[in-house]
Design a protein around this motif. Structure first.
Motif, short mmCIF file in Angstrom:
data_model
loop_
_atom_site.label_atom_id
_atom_site.label_comp_id
_atom_site.label_asym_id
_atom_site.label_seq_id
_atom_site.Cartn_x
_atom_site.Cartn_y
_atom_site.Cartn_z
N TRP A 1 0.83 -1.20 0.00
CA TRP A 1 0.00 0.00 0.00
C TRP A 1 0.87 1.25 0.00
CZ3 TRP A 1 -1.07 4.46 2.59
CH2 TRP A 1 -2.30 5.07 2.32
N ASP B 1 0.93 4.26 -2.65
CA ASP B 1 0.67 5.62 -2.17
C ASP B 1 1.81 6.56 -2.54
OD1 ASP B 1 -0.79 7.59 -0.63
OD2 ASP B 1 0.70 7.31 0.96
N ARG C 1 -0.33 7.03 -6.09
CA ARG C 1 -1.58 6.27 -6.23
C ARG C 1 -1.95 6.09 -7.70
NH1 ARG C 1 -5.52 7.61 -1.06
NH2 ARG C 1 -3.86 7.50 0.52
#
Length: 391
Positions: free
Chosen positions: A351, A355, A359
């Motif tokens: 993640w 990010d 993104r």
């Protein structure tokens, strides 16, 4: 329910799709000409606010017909046709017109092209292809004999009965009728790690494959792959989000939790805290796609308990598990990890990579598949593999 009664509905649907920017001009005539309601059974289900609403042609003919021309998917089969199954899982549908139009646009067909479709379903997609290219140019493969039989009837009712609908496994290497196709389109989802090599072998060098893909973790996107001139690989970017039923050969049956945790929770799990709420991942289809692409053998389950939602993470090798408790309003969340892999750490790393890279949307991701069976996901460039975690 003659064509005269639905001509206005077909035109209005085409107008809505064109206004949304998803209907290629070359496909407008097909959407206006092919009656979508002819591809619906007497009873189907339409999702309204996440609830499957029954549409019955006998009980409510006006509601049944109106649903046929809304921009929604229509569920046409549950539990592979097992009427005693209690409607646990929907297993065939008439896809949302927006998604149909987008994928047909991605296909970039030209007059004279031969198209192979994987997953006939009710037959509407095949009908649009046949109207545009000619019925003799379309071969559709359907694994479910009952669905294939119904699709043939639907196509005949629409005046397109010459489309060849074959009962078989679309992932089979056998070419079947029609030989190699110029274009291949799938209307069922395959795992990113399981895009069938057979699709390359069924498509001419330089041809195009359009197929929805998904990760075991969640999230899905449509891949548009072009075969190399030597036919040994196909590569291309994703064109947008997609949510299709999984190919029957790739449905995953998760082991029971007891296979991971034979004793009482938390067992031997190590406790820690995290500042990432797993709900932030769950709320984003794109984030799930990015994380799942980095962790192809990890999946999760959500378990609500009052205000708390406990997230369970598992690996398919049945070696490791993790829980994370999401509590509204908190800044830190309790983590328990057990096994040789720290599944939350891996998930958090994936993640963070997504990010910190800005993104990236689906269109920045790409996929390459080779006839030797390798499948690699990349970001921006085929040389930049998307592999932010290692274990």
């Amino acid at each position: 329910m003659s064509g005269d009664l639905t001509a206005g509905a077909r035109l209005a649907l085409a107008d809505r799709l064109a206004g949304a920017g998803v209907l290629d001009a070359g496909w407008r005539e097909a959407f206006e000409a092919v009656p979508r309601h002819l591809f619906l059974p007497p009873v189907y289900w339409e999702f309204v606010d996440d609830v499957a609403v029954r549409r019955d042609r006998v009980a409510d003919p006006e509601g049944w017909l109106a649903g046929a021309y809304r921009d929604t998917a229509a569920i046409t089969q549950w539990d592979d046709g097992d009427e005693a199954g209690g409607q646990q899982d929907f297993t065939s549908s008439l896809s949302m017109p927006t998604m149909v139009a987008r994928m047909l646009g991605d296909l970039d067909v030209e007059n004279g092209h031969r198209v192979r479709e994987i997953g006939t379903g009710p037959g509407f997609n095949a009908a649009l292809l046949a109207h545009r290219l000619g019925a003799e140019k379309v071969v559709s493969i359907e694994i479910d004999e009952a669905l294939a039989r119904a699709a043939r009837g639907n196509l005949a009712a629409a005046g397109l009965g010459r489309v060849e609908v074959v009962v078989g496994d679309g992932a089979d290497t056998a070419l079947g009728p029609g030989g190699r196709a110029d274009r291949l389109i799938a209307t069922c989802s395959s795992l990113l790690t399981g895009v069938p090599v057979a699709w390359l072998e069924q498509t001419v060098p330089g041809g195009v494959i359009v197929a929805p893909t998904a990760t075991l973790f969640g999230g899905g996107a449509t891949a548009r792959l072009q075969l190399a001139d030597d036919g040994r690989s196909a590569s291309g970017r994703f064109t947008g989000a997609a949510d299709f039923m999984r190919m029957r050969q790739q449905r995953y049956q998760a082991p029971p939790v007891d296979a991971y945790l034979p004793g009482d929770w938390p067992g031997d799990a190590e406790a820690s805290l995290t500042d990432l709420d797993p709900e932030d991942i769950g709320d984003s289809w794109l984030a799930q796609f990015a994380v799942g692409a980095a962790l192809p053998d990890v999946y999760y389950r959500r378990a609500p308990y009052g205000d708390t939602v406990t997230w369970w993470f598992f690996d398919t090798a049945v070696t490791s598990w993790t829980t994370v408790d999401s509590v509204p309003g908190q800044g830190e969340f309790e983590v328990r990890q057990s096994g040789p892999r720290q599944l939350w750490d891996e998930t958090h790393t994936a993640w963070n990579a997504w990010d910190k890279t800005g993104r990236p949307d689906y269109e920045r991701f790409g996929l390459t598949v080779t006839t030797t069976g390798t499948r690699t996901l990349w970001l921006d460039d085929p040389d930049h593999l998307w592999a932010p975690t290692a274990h």
